[in-house]
Structures are given as structure tokens and as C-alpha cells.
Motif scaffolding. Structure first.
Motif, PDB file in Angstrom:
ATOM      1  N   GLY A 158    -110.807  27.711 -32.633  1.00  0.00           N
ATOM      2  CA  GLY A 158    -110.131  26.590 -33.267  1.00  0.00           C
ATOM      3  C   GLY A 158    -110.034  25.364 -32.363  1.00  0.00           C
ATOM      4  O   GLY A 158    -110.437  25.370 -31.199  1.00  0.00           O
ATOM      5  N   THR A 159    -109.448  24.303 -32.910  1.00  0.00           N
ATOM      6  CA  THR A 159    -109.383  23.024 -32.211  1.00  0.00           C
ATOM      7  C   THR A 159    -108.414  23.039 -31.039  1.00  0.00           C
ATOM      8  O   THR A 159    -108.497  22.182 -30.157  1.00  0.00           O
ATOM      9  CB  THR A 159    -108.978  21.912 -33.181  1.00  0.00           C
ATOM     10  N   GLY A 198    -109.846  26.540 -28.548  1.00  0.00           N
ATOM     11  CA  GLY A 198    -111.076  26.217 -27.838  1.00  0.00           C
ATOM     12  C   GLY A 198    -110.821  25.361 -26.611  1.00  0.00           C
ATOM     13  O   GLY A 198    -111.452  25.542 -25.567  1.00  0.00           O
ATOM     14  N   VAL A 199    -109.889  24.411 -26.741  1.00  0.00           N
ATOM     15  CA  VAL A 199    -109.544  23.572 -25.594  1.00  0.00           C
ATOM     16  C   VAL A 199    -108.850  24.409 -24.519  1.00  0.00           C
ATOM     17  O   VAL A 199    -109.162  24.308 -23.330  1.00  0.00           O
ATOM     18  CB  VAL A 199    -108.648  22.394 -26.035  1.00  0.00           C
ATOM     19  N   LYS A 200    -107.903  25.252 -24.933  1.00  0.00           N
ATOM     20  CA  LYS A 200    -107.201  26.097 -23.967  1.00  0.00           C
ATOM     21  C   LYS A 200    -108.185  26.993 -23.218  1.00  0.00           C
ATOM     22  O   LYS A 200    -108.072  27.188 -21.998  1.00  0.00           O
ATOM     23  CB  LYS A 200    -106.143  26.934 -24.683  1.00  0.00           C
ATOM     24  N   CYS A 209    -104.884  26.054 -33.920  1.00  0.00           N
ATOM     25  CA  CYS A 209    -105.133  24.676 -34.335  1.00  0.00           C
ATOM     26  C   CYS A 209    -104.248  23.755 -33.502  1.00  0.00           C
ATOM     27  O   CYS A 209    -103.039  23.981 -33.407  1.00  0.00           O
ATOM     28  CB  CYS A 209    -104.833  24.515 -35.818  1.00  0.00           C
ATOM     29  N   VAL A 210    -104.822  22.734 -32.916  1.00  0.00           N
ATOM     30  CA  VAL A 210    -104.034  21.855 -32.062  1.00  0.00           C
ATOM     31  C   VAL A 210    -102.964  21.110 -32.846  1.00  0.00           C
ATOM     32  O   VAL A 210    -101.924  20.738 -32.276  1.00  0.00           O
ATOM     33  CB  VAL A 210    -104.960  20.874 -31.311  1.00  0.00           C
ATOM     34  N   ARG A 232    -101.556  22.308 -36.178  1.00  0.00           N
ATOM     35  CA  ARG A 232    -100.599  23.222 -36.828  1.00  0.00           C
ATOM     36  C   ARG A 232     -99.810  24.074 -35.837  1.00  0.00           C
ATOM     37  O   ARG A 232     -98.630  24.346 -36.052  1.00  0.00           O
ATOM     38  CB  ARG A 232    -101.345  24.130 -37.813  1.00  0.00           C
ATOM     39  N   GLN A 233    -100.454  24.524 -34.769  1.00  0.00           N
ATOM     40  CA  GLN A 233     -99.747  25.347 -33.787  1.00  0.00           C
ATOM     41  C   GLN A 233     -99.315  24.551 -32.551  1.00  0.00           C
ATOM     42  O   GLN A 233     -98.677  25.109 -31.660  1.00  0.00           O
ATOM     43  CB  GLN A 233    -100.623  26.521 -33.329  1.00  0.00           C
ATOM     44  N   GLY A 234     -99.664  23.262 -32.505  1.00  0.00           N
ATOM     45  CA  GLY A 234     -99.348  22.455 -31.337  1.00  0.00           C
ATOM     46  C   GLY A 234     -98.509  21.241 -31.670  1.00  0.00           C
ATOM     47  O   GLY A 234     -97.287  21.303 -31.734  1.00  0.00           O
ATOM     48  N   TYR A 235     -99.168  20.124 -31.898  1.00  0.00           N
ATOM     49  CA  TYR A 235     -98.444  18.870 -32.052  1.00  0.00           C
ATOM     50  C   TYR A 235     -97.393  18.903 -33.168  1.00  0.00           C
ATOM     51  O   TYR A 235     -96.300  18.355 -33.017  1.00  0.00           O
ATOM     52  CB  TYR A 235     -99.429  17.730 -32.306  1.00  0.00           C
ATOM     53  N   LEU A 236     -97.721  19.526 -34.278  1.00  0.00           N
ATOM     54  CA  LEU A 236     -96.802  19.486 -35.417  1.00  0.00           C
ATOM     55  C   LEU A 236     -95.462  20.156 -35.103  1.00  0.00           C
ATOM     56  O   LEU A 236     -94.400  19.517 -35.244  1.00  0.00           O
ATOM     57  CB  LEU A 236     -97.481  20.112 -36.641  1.00  0.00           C
ATOM     58  N   PRO A 237     -95.428  21.414 -34.674  1.00  0.00           N
ATOM     59  CA  PRO A 237     -94.126  22.004 -34.349  1.00  0.00           C
ATOM     60  C   PRO A 237     -93.463  21.339 -33.150  1.00  0.00           C
ATOM     61  O   PRO A 237     -92.225  21.236 -33.103  1.00  0.00           O
ATOM     62  CB  PRO A 237     -94.452  23.478 -34.065  1.00  0.00           C
ATOM     63  N   TRP A 238     -94.243  20.857 -32.200  1.00  0.00           N
ATOM     64  CA  TRP A 238     -93.639  20.221 -31.032  1.00  0.00           C
ATOM     65  C   TRP A 238     -92.947  18.913 -31.419  1.00  0.00           C
ATOM     66  O   TRP A 238     -91.842  18.634 -30.959  1.00  0.00           O
ATOM     67  CB  TRP A 238     -94.701  19.969 -29.962  1.00  0.00           C
TER      68      TRP A 238
END
Length: 332
Positions: free
Chosen positions: A84-85, A88-90, A194-195, A197-203
């Protein structure tokens, strides 16, 4: 030293037969792979160390570019399973931040052609060090934004643009580019993520700041359907300007073979060692890839012929690959 990652590991399911022979970032636009436009943009803005992640037909990407292309040094992050976006980066952080400096890096979707000012983006991010990331957004209006997954953008008390919500209501769409750093991406869950849905959005919903960088009017193309893909080719062969193009986007290559009786109706792009037979009519809005063959008497308008493909008869609004002809008329 600013590094960057081009995301090239997706499956390209919406492209149908166009993705049988190559992954979406390798689709030729004006006879140049889409991902090369991203490489040229990064290099044009001084970013020369680039990581590309690979999964679906990744060997084609690696074989084409090797470890250096268009002035960039390229390394690869291979994914046995799609991550995922965000995942994959991690997974690629050892390549993106090899000295553990936590310096910002750029992440770009490898299937896009986007003429955005990366120098201004990096400067804006540097002036706003408290944010988790800076997302590039385009103001497109509520109706179009909703189709892409609208981004709600508004300024904070200091007048700095902030992303308040994604996949919600708003006038902006996400442009597939963001700036972040390793310490932020390490917070993502392991495995596929997903950067957004699992990252920026909840943060951001928890009150942490994510900046928005509003792109200017530069060219943007996302070729997720055959019709959009054809439209992208037509725009660029027709004269749409890019600040940093990876090569000539229009004209007839000096190594092409065009029969004296053939008629070329510009705008066209005819690649090296392509062959246009007698009495053929090519154009307007036609791209012919390297080593392609246009049979005698063929008539092509608004069409893309892939490298090593063969075209005959009357063809309009279509993409011709070495194994298929795909009609592309209709809503892009």
C-alpha cells in the motif's frame, strides 16, 4: 540531501488489457514511460536520489531504468506482497533515510504526470516543521473533488493551510504527492497500510497537524482508464507544456521511416525506427511508438500505437498494443 520515492507497485486493475504487458507507471505517454515524467520532475527540482517500489511486473521497471536514468540515482524496494501507499514507504525507510537523519523526503504516485513546483513544496514544508506531512492538493470544485475523494482544506489561526479531513466534503483533491519523514512513517502499522486511511486521517482527527500545499495550474493527468490514458497522450502531443519533460513529446524522430506517399497530419509523435507505410494517413493526435509498424493505406486519428505494435485499416479513438486494439471513446 532530499530523497524521493515513486510508488510503482500497484496492480492497475482499471486499465484492463493495457496492464497485461506492463504496469501502469510504464505505460508509454508520447512514447515515454509515465514514471519517467516523475523522475524528470524530481531531477528538474534537484532531487536526484530516488527509490522506486516494485511488485506487479516490477522487473520491467528495473530493466528499463537500471540504477541511473535522466540524471537520477535509482534504488528499488521490492514488495513480495503489496504494502500500500503507506506500508510501501515504511518498508523502504532504510533507503529513504539511510543515515537516520529524519530529513524530509518526497513521496509521489508513479502513475501520475503532474507539473507541480516541488521546490516551492519543499520550502513550504521546511517553514512548517511541526506538521506530520504536507499533502499536495488541487482545487477542482466540490463535484469533481467528491469523485476523487474530497479533501477539506482550511487555514489555521496563523493562516497556514491545513488538511482537516479526507474522503469527506471539500473543494480540493489529493494530488498524489506528499512530503514527510521517517519518524512519521514508522508510526504506520506493519504490513499493508494506506498513508491516508491508517496515517494522516486518524492522526489529524486526533488533533495533529497535516499541512496542505495548493498546487498551481500546472498539468495534471491520472491515466487510470483507457480513455484517460488516450486523453493524456493527446494533451501532451498537442502541445501541453511541462517544465521538465523527460524527452521530446511531439514531432517525427529522425530515425523513423516515413514513406514519401504517407501523409502526416500534426500534431503527432513518431518514435525512433517506427515505420509508416505508403499512402498511410497519420494524425492528428496520434502517437506511434518506437519500432511500431503502420501498414500501407492505414488511417489513424486520435490513437496511440505502442512500441513494436502494428496498425492497419482505419483506427480512431483507440490504443493499439502488440496484442490488442482497445477502443477509448467515451467519458474519460
Amino acid at each position: 540531501m532530499t530523497r524521493a520515492m515513486l510508488l510503482c507497485a500497484g496492480l492497475s486493475t482499471r486499465l484492463g488489457a493495457l496492464s497485461h504487458d506492463r504496469p501502469k507507471p510504464m505505460l508509454p505517454v508520447c512514447d515515454i514511460p509515465i514514471v519517467a515524467y516523475g523522475i524528470a520532475l524530481l531531477v528538474g527540482h534537484g532531487v536526484r536520489d530516488i527509490v522506486i517500489n516494485l511488485h506487479h511486473q516490477g522487473e520491467i521497471v528495473e530493466r528499463t531504468f537500471g540504477n541511473a536514468a535522466l540524471g537520477a540515482r535509482i534504488t528499488y524496494s521490492r514488495e513480495a506482497e503489496l504494502l500500500g501507499t503507506g506500508g510501501g514507504v515504511k518498508h523502504a525507510l532504510a533507503l529513504l533515510d539511510p543515515e537516520d537523519t529524519d530529513e524530509p523526503f518526497v513521496v509521489m504516485n508513479g502513475k501520475l504526470i503532474f507539473d507541480v513546483d516541488l521546490t516551492a513544496l519543499l520550502s513550504a514544508h521546511a517553514r512548517d516543521p511541526e506538521v506530520l506531512g504536507t499533502m499536495v492538493v488541487r482545487r477542482v470544485g466540490a463535484s469533481e473533488a467528491k469523485a476523487w475523494g474530497a479533501v477539506h482544506v482550511e487555514p489555521d489561526a496563523a493562516g497556514r493551510l491545513r488538511v482537516r479531513d479526507v474522503l469527506a466534503e471539500g473543494e480540493h483533491m489529493y494530488g498524489g504527492i506528499h512530503v514527510t519523514r521517517a519518524s512519521v512513517m514508522r508510526r504506520l502499522p506493519d504490513g499493508e497500510a494506506c498513508v491516508i486511511r491508517q496515517g494522516y486521517l486518524p492522526w489529524m482527527h486526533a488533533g495533529e497537524p497535516v499541512a496542505a500545499f495548493e498546487a498551481g495550474p500546472g498539468f495534471f493527468a491520472e491515466s487510470s482508464t483507457p480513455a484517460r490514458y488516450l486523453a493524456t497522450n493527446r494533451a501532451l502531443v498537442g502541445g501541453q507544456k511541462l517544465r521538465f519533460a523527460p524527452g521530446p513529446l511531439t514531432g517525427v524522430d529522425e530515425r523513423a521511416h516515413v514513406h514519401g506517399s504517407a501523409r502526416i497530419v500534426h500534431p503527432v509523435k513518431i518514435g525512433e525506427c517506427a515505420h509508416v507505410g505508403e499512402n498511410a494517413v497519420v494524425g492528428p493526435d496520434v502517437v506511434i511508438g518506437a519500432h511500431a509498424l503502420i501498414e500501407p493505406g492505414a488511417h489513424l486519428e486520435r490513437a496511440v500505437v505502442w512500441p513494436h505494435a502494428r496498425a492497419s485499416g482505419v483506427i480512431t479513438d483507440a490504443v493499439i498494443t502488440p496484442r490488442a486494439i482497445l477502443p477509448c471513446a467515451g467519458d474519460a
